[in-house]
Each structure stands twice: as C-alpha cells, then as structure tokens.
Design an enzyme around this catalytic site. Structure first.
Site, PDB file in Angstrom:
ATOM      1  N   ASN A  45       0.838  -1.208   0.000  1.00 19.94           N
ATOM      2  CA  ASN A  45       0.000   0.000   0.000  1.00 19.94           C
ATOM      3  C   ASN A  45       0.871   1.257   0.000  1.00 19.94           C
ATOM      4  OD1 ASN A  45       0.665  -0.724   2.707  1.00 19.94           O
ATOM      5  ND2 ASN A  45      -1.055   0.432   3.516  1.00 19.94           N
ATOM      6  N   GLU A  47       0.370   5.335   0.634  1.00 23.06           N
ATOM      7  CA  GLU A  47      -0.578   6.359   1.098  1.00 23.06           C
ATOM      8  C   GLU A  47      -0.190   7.760   0.635  1.00 23.06           C
ATOM      9  OE1 GLU A  47      -1.042   5.710   5.343  1.00 23.06           O
ATOM     10  OE2 GLU A  47      -2.281   3.928   4.946  1.00 23.06           O
ATOM     11  N   CYS A  56      -4.233   0.573  -2.388  1.00 22.98           N
ATOM     12  CA  CYS A  56      -4.079  -0.684  -1.642  1.00 22.98           C
ATOM     13  C   CYS A  56      -3.006  -1.574  -2.274  1.00 22.98           C
ATOM     14  CB  CYS A  56      -5.383  -1.469  -1.626  1.00 22.98           C
ATOM     15  SG  CYS A  56      -6.693  -0.726  -0.658  1.00 22.98           S
ATOM     16  N   GLU A  58      -3.085  -4.730  -2.868  1.00 21.77           N
ATOM     17  CA  GLU A  58      -3.606  -5.683  -3.858  1.00 21.77           C
ATOM     18  C   GLU A  58      -3.656  -5.052  -5.246  1.00 21.77           C
ATOM     19  OE1 GLU A  58      -4.806  -4.885  -0.914  1.00 21.77           O
ATOM     20  OE2 GLU A  58      -6.141  -6.410  -0.091  1.00 21.77           O
ATOM     21  N   CYS A  89     -10.303  -5.062   0.608  1.00 26.04           N
ATOM     22  CA  CYS A  89     -11.434  -4.124   0.632  1.00 26.04           C
ATOM     23  C   CYS A  89     -12.336  -4.374  -0.576  1.00 26.04           C
ATOM     24  CB  CYS A  89     -10.925  -2.683   0.653  1.00 26.04           C
ATOM     25  SG  CYS A  89     -10.384  -2.072  -0.954  1.00 26.04           S
ATOM     26  N   CYS A  92     -10.847  -3.532  -4.019  1.00 29.95           N
ATOM     27  CA  CYS A  92      -9.848  -4.515  -4.472  1.00 29.95           C
ATOM     28  C   CYS A  92     -10.510  -5.808  -4.916  1.00 29.95           C
ATOM     29  CB  CYS A  92      -8.827  -4.791  -3.371  1.00 29.95           C
ATOM     30  SG  CYS A  92      -7.680  -3.422  -3.164  1.00 29.95           S
TER      31      CYS A  92
HETATM   32  N1  THU Z   1      -5.253  -1.437   2.643  1.00 25.56           N
HETATM   33  C1  THU Z   1      -4.695  -2.290   1.746  1.00 25.56           C
HETATM   34  O1  THU Z   1      -3.611  -2.033   1.205  1.00 25.56           O
HETATM   35  N2  THU Z   1      -5.363  -3.427   1.451  1.00 25.56           N
HETATM   36  C2  THU Z   1      -6.531  -3.826   2.043  1.00 25.56           C
HETATM   37  O2  THU Z   1      -7.066  -4.853   1.702  1.00 25.56           O
HETATM   38  C3  THU Z   1      -7.125  -3.001   3.095  1.00 25.56           C
HETATM   39  C4  THU Z   1      -6.540  -1.660   3.263  1.00 25.56           C
HETATM   40  C5  THU Z   1      -4.508  -0.222   3.001  1.00 25.56           C
HETATM   41  C6  THU Z   1      -5.080   1.062   2.479  1.00 25.56           C
HETATM   42  C7  THU Z   1      -4.522   2.051   3.489  1.00 25.56           C
HETATM   43  O3  THU Z   1      -3.209   2.419   3.099  1.00 25.56           O
HETATM   44  C8  THU Z   1      -4.413   1.264   4.780  1.00 25.56           C
HETATM   45  O4  THU Z   1      -4.466  -0.095   4.404  1.00 25.56           O
HETATM   46  C9  THU Z   1      -5.514   1.549   5.782  1.00 25.56           C
HETATM   47  O5  THU Z   1      -6.761   1.450   5.219  1.00 25.56           O
END
Ligand code: THU
Length: 137
Positions: A45, A47, A56, A58, A89, A92
């Site tokens: 991920n 940000e 994300c 994935e 999520c 994804c």
């Molecule tokens: N996140 C992911 O990378 N994958 C997921 O399946 C759930 C959430 C990340 C997005 C964000 O950077 C952090 O987790 C918190 O939501």
C-alpha cells in the site's frame, strides 16, 4: 494449512509489506500475485497526505502484474500488520474480479495476519458473489 507454493507467495507478500508506505494509517499491507506460468509480482500500500489517494497493496500488485504481461492470475496472498488476517477491501475485490474474468478462472485469496500465524484461504467468488460485470444478466 498452506502448501509450499502458497508459503512462498506469502513470503513475497511479506517482503512487499516491508516496503509499504503508510505514514498516516500505520497499517502496512503487502500482496503478491501468482500467474499460471509461475511468475510472482508483489505490491504494497502507498498512502498520500490527501488520504483518499491511498492505493491498496492488492491493486498495486495486480496492476504491476499486468504491466509484466501477466494475463492469468491464479492466486494472491495478502498480509497486513494486524492481529487478524487482512481481508481485501471492496474495491480490491472488484479489481480482482476483473483479473479473474479476464482469464476465466476463479482466484485463490490467501489472507494472513502480521506473524503468519492466522491464515484464511477463500476463493474470490466467495469473497465477492454477484460482482458487477457487463456480461451479467
Ligand atoms: N489497505 C490495503 O492495502 N489493502 C486492504 O485490503 C485493506 C486496506 C490499506 C489502504 C490504506 O493504506 C491502509 O491499508 C488503511 O486502510
């Protein structure tokens, strides 16, 4: 619970998690995609100060795999810096569904917690029943 191939995929996801950029949520996630010809591509991920711009793990892994020329995804492993296994999520899941439709096969989703002690395995079709598709009637 995991076979050798699945363990290796999860290890690749773990390597990616080490590269996660998550200064805002502190929630690190790594993912690794396996293609039918045995190639592995990972992602983490990433940000942003504008929170909604976060990507994300994935989706990073799936889009990186596409650029590597991977058209058929067999499996994805996901690991998060959490006590419980991280589940993808909704967005994804839909992106994984596109990858699944493209090669006409269901995708195995391996979900792990931070220390790889709690693992869940499900098929994408179980995680996202009735996914949106232009083909569906
Ligand atoms: N996140 C992911 O990378 N994958 C997921 O399946 C759930 C959430 C990340 C997005 C964000 O950077 C952090 O987790 C918190 O939501």
């Amino acid at each position: 619970m995991l076979n050798e191939r699945e363990e290796k995929l999860l290890e690749e996801a773990e390597h990616a998690m080490d590269r996660s950029y998550a200064p805002y949520s502190q929630f690190r996630v790594g993912a690794a995609v396996l293609s039918s010809d045995g190639r592995v591509v990972n992602g983490a991920n990433y940000e942003n100060a504008s929170y909604g711009c976060a990507i994300c793990a994935e989706r990073v892994a799936i889009t990186r795999a596409n650029v590597e020329g991977i058209k058929d995804v067999v499996s994805i492993a996901i690991i998060g810096s959490s006590d419980a296994p991280v589940t993808p999520c909704g967005a994804c899941r839909q992106v994984l569904f596109e990858a699944s439709s493209r090669c006409n096969r269901d995708i195995e989703v391996i979900m792990s917690n931070s220390n790889r002690q709690k693992i869940r395995k499900m098929m994408l079709s179980e995680l996202l029943p009735f996914a949106f598709s232009f083909e569906r009637k």
